[in-house]
Design an enzyme around this catalytic site. Structure first.
Site, mmCIF file in Angstrom:
data_model
loop_
_atom_site.group_PDB
_atom_site.id
_atom_site.type_symbol
_atom_site.label_atom_id
_atom_site.label_comp_id
_atom_site.label_asym_id
_atom_site.label_seq_id
_atom_site.Cartn_x
_atom_site.Cartn_y
_atom_site.Cartn_z
ATOM 1 N N GLU A 117 8.615 2.919 8.372
ATOM 2 C CA GLU A 117 8.968 4.156 7.686
ATOM 3 C C GLU A 117 10.303 4.727 8.144
ATOM 4 O O GLU A 117 10.923 5.515 7.425
ATOM 5 C CB GLU A 117 7.848 5.175 7.881
ATOM 6 N N GLY B 109 0.827 -1.201 0.000
ATOM 7 C CA GLY B 109 0.000 0.000 0.000
ATOM 8 C C GLY B 109 0.855 1.241 0.000
ATOM 9 O O GLY B 109 0.682 2.132 -0.807
ATOM 10 N N THR C 37 10.639 -10.079 10.282
ATOM 11 C CA THR C 37 9.732 -9.144 9.611
ATOM 12 C C THR C 37 10.175 -7.696 9.845
ATOM 13 O O THR C 37 10.020 -6.841 8.976
ATOM 14 C CB THR C 37 8.282 -9.322 10.102
#
Length: 726
Positions: free
Chosen positions: A688, A239, A617
């Protein structure tokens, strides 16, 4: 009745409860729970469902930058040509609770969806959509940021002291302007939606990041009650901000499905994604820095110009981290907004810092060169003890540690002076940058059910957009309930489940994770009661409960099942303490002195993000972020036609994201951290952070390699050659 454990984060949590659990799975680098489904094609994405009797819709894009649609012609052989006043002009912003501006008859930018053609096949719908006759009343509008007088929103300006005076009196100064182009998310899965009605209720399967707010947006856009909308997004193929809000395809699919009385799918082409998904605004950034002879900053100025549509409220928060990253008595942030008719500006991964920190860290490198001190030392000398101007304490601060740890790991002491390391036709250089990103929590709920047979189910409308949400929530429940990970089932992406924060702004894991923690804590309390002990004295491990000398299987303590909900709300700590994540980026590049080609030879990031929930992850998140940074520095630019503002480089052949050949083996390290002010999970955002400053490390390495400083990003070979020749 389901018990709910609620927490509003109004104070610190120093219990560190997760450090005292017994299962030992949280933080471990486990493979993704849904991995086998994805690699075998069994994880169905938005456009892969095939309800019976489904029709296909294709959006029609405007061919003018602004004006009115006067007439849409016929399309023989199709089921319908729909121009409904509820169709949206651009995507909703993340966390909005209202639908975006609607009314397709008014065009605000070229490529805007103005109609939907529906046919029995995709090919028939596409053919008709590409050939349908449309009559417009075009308007002349501005499409270049510098062509209009920008707005200065009062709430987005800040100043303390007198930066002009600080610049005049400083021993050393820097005053330069950088430009960054529009950028796109370019997620692998294009936007798509399938809508199906059952009476007055609609079910929409779509690629969406934040279902709880998306549901409100969709209900508002369609003019129906929220309870009549069900959204499904169990798997989302990326996304990066582009799916934070509902977009034209989902609303159009719902309208068409209702009108035709059958399921309708609308999938965007890659070019339509570039037209209709949010772009990151181009930026013009003027950085002013003043310091004394020792390199201590006395003044910071960050003047920003961004653009957005005339009817949009969103503007790129470029200088978001500038107020608190470095110390300086005199400081000013100017945020100017040009209202022009390019595609809608919105959140693209790490809005604000992705380009703001990149440019600011280039400026810090340039100032260090002017002062004549090491760029690492310059940063270390200017780390504030408290947030400048507000005197708020930091909830946790790891920048200095990230800089020192990174310098040692990367071998920064071996860095040569500018232009002095040459290998054949390649100039070799090293660069670094600080990493910083604001941190936040968002209200989130989750439901956990512990069954008598010793398996647990986690349910929340949280999404997994490729980030590993299934896995980390499963690990968290397994740790709290003392179960092997394969005894936990995680169900996501369905608005029938409790509403979560959604994925965005690096708050998803911490927010939804805290809600799962709270639900599990409630279950632990019930088990402790059955064991006749305090919850703090309870140990759960491999399906057994222990307290003192008593040990019992969970199956002996549970009658049927235990169901609990966790409900997290951000609280006073968000205002009482400045919350941020920290890190450092390091890069070594080779610059070809004849062709201007830049090759990133090695790159490393050191990050502090609170508790790491899954090392694998988490590392993958950082690898993706650092790759974004390489793109910002070297390749990515959404070009706009100066005549009409339309996106020119609107597919992956023209919009150059880094490929495998552009990305070397990346190295990621995490600093141990527990932040007590972000909830009992003590985890903060991470995805981010990997972007913020990464591009600056590459650009600063180019400077060290060959002496070229590129301030018009990206640093493509033509700009490098021009610098070498200059």
């Amino acid at each position: 009745m389901t018990a709910t454990r609620h927490l509003r984060v109004d104070g610190p949590n120093h219990d560190n409860r997760l450090d005292h659990m017994a299962q030992g799975v949280l933080g471990q680098p486990l493979n993704r729970l849904e991995g086998p489904l994805k690699v075998t094609g069994r994880a169905a994405y938005a456009a892969e469902a095939r309800p019976e009797n489904m029709a296909y819709g294709v959006l029609v894009g405007a061919a003018i930058p602004a004006g009115k649609v006067l007439d849409i012609g016929d399309a023989p052989g199709v089921l319908a040509v729909i121009q409904d006043k509820r169709m949206v002009r651009y995507a909703a912003q993340g966390m909005d609770e209202k639908g975006p501006t609607s009314g397709p008859e008014q065009v605000e930018y070229m490529g805007q969806a103005i109609a939907l053609v529906v046919a029995e096949t995709f090919e028939a719908a596409r053919h008709a959509a590409q050939n349908i006759a449309i009559r417009y009343a075009p308007e002349t509008v501005p499409v270049i940021p510098e062509s209009v007088t920008p707005e200065l929103p009062p709430k987005k300006q800040s100043a303390a002291g007198n930066v002009d005076k600080a610049m005049r009196e400083a021993a050393h100064t820097l005053d330069q302007i950088w430009h960054t182009p529009s950028q796109m998310s370019a997620a692998m899965e294009p936007h798509a939606a399938i809508a199906e009605w059952d009476g007055k209720s609609v079910t929409i399967r779509a690629g969406l990041q934040m279902l709880s707010s998306n549901r409100k947006q969709m209900a508002d856009a369609l003019g129906i009650r929220e309870s009549r909308v069900r959204l499904l997004a169990p798997y989302v193929g990326g996304g990066f901000g582009s799916k934070l809000g509902i977009n034209a395809e989902a609303v159009a699919a719902a309208i068409a499905a209702k009108q035709l009385g059958r399921p309708v799918m609308v999938a965007m082409t890659r070019q339509q994604v570039f037209d209709l998904a949010h772009r990151r605004s181009e930026t013009r950034q003027r950085i002013r820095l003043a310091c004394n002879a020792d390199g201590h900053l006395t003044g910071i100025g960050h003047d920003v110009l961004v653009s957005t549509l005339p009817s949009s409220e969103f503007t790129e928060p470029v200088a978001q981290a500038t107020p608190f990253t470095y110390e300086a008595a005199h400081r000013q942030v100017v945020h100017a907004v040009a209202r022009i008719h390019r595609g809608s500006a919105g959140s693209v991964r790490a809005p604000g810092e992705a380009v703001g920190v990149t440019v600011f860290e280039c400026a810090m490198d340039e100032l260090a060169e002017t002062v004549g001190i090491d760029p690492v030392d310059l940063r270390l000398r200017n780390i504030p003890d408290v947030e400048p101007t507000t005197d708020r304490p930091f909830s946790s601060h790891k920048l200095a540690e990230a800089l020192r740890d990174g310098a040692q790991r990367f071998g920064w002491s071996a860095r040569k002076p500018m232009g002095q390391r040459v290998e054949g036709e390649w100039c070799i250089g090293m660069g670094m940058a600080a990493a910083v990103r604001v941190n936040m929590l968002v209200e989130s709920r989750a439901r956990v059910t512990l069954m008598q047979d010793g398996h647990a189910i986690v349910e929340t409308d949280m999404t997994d957009i490729g980030t590993g949400t299934y896995t980390i929530l499963g690990q968290l429940a397994a740790e709290m309930l003392g179960l092997p990970p394969d005894r936990v089932e995680v169900r996501l992406g369905d608005t029938d489940f409790p509403p979560a924060s959604g994925s965005g702004g690096s708050f998803g894991a911490a927010s939804s994770g805290n809600s799962v923690y709270l639900a599990c804590e409630e279950i632990r309390t019930k088990i402790a009661k059955a064991m006749r002990c305090d919850e703090g004295d309870l140990t759960l491990h491999n399906g057994m409960a222990r307290a003192g000398n008593v040990s019992k299987p969970l199956s002996d303590l549970i009658k049927g099942q235990i169901v609990a909900e966790g409900h997290l709300q951000p609280g006073k700590t968000e205002k009482s303490h400045r919350q941020a994540t920290w890190g450092s980026h390091w890069a070594e590049v080779a610059v070809n002195r004849w062709t201007g080609e830049v090759r990133v030879r090695r790159m490393m990031g050191v990050f502090a993000c609170g508790r790491v929930l899954n090392e694998k992850t988490a590392r993958s998140q950082c690898l993706g972020g650092m790759t974004f940074g390489i793109g910002i520095a070297l390749t990515e630019a959404l070009e706009h036609d100066p005549r009409d503002g339309h996106a020119v480089s609107r597919d992956l052949a023209e919009y150059h994201i880094p490929t495998h050949a552009d990305v070397p083996a990346l190295e990621v390290h995490f600093l141990p951290e527990r932040d007590a002010y972000v909830g009992p999970l003590q985890a903060k955002g991470l995805g981010e952070l990997g972007i913020c400053g990464a591009g600056a490390a590459v650009l600063n390495a180019i400077r060290n390699a060959c002496g070229v400083r590129v301030r018009q990003l990206p640093a493509t070979p033509d700009k490098i050659i021009a610098g070498l020749e200059g």
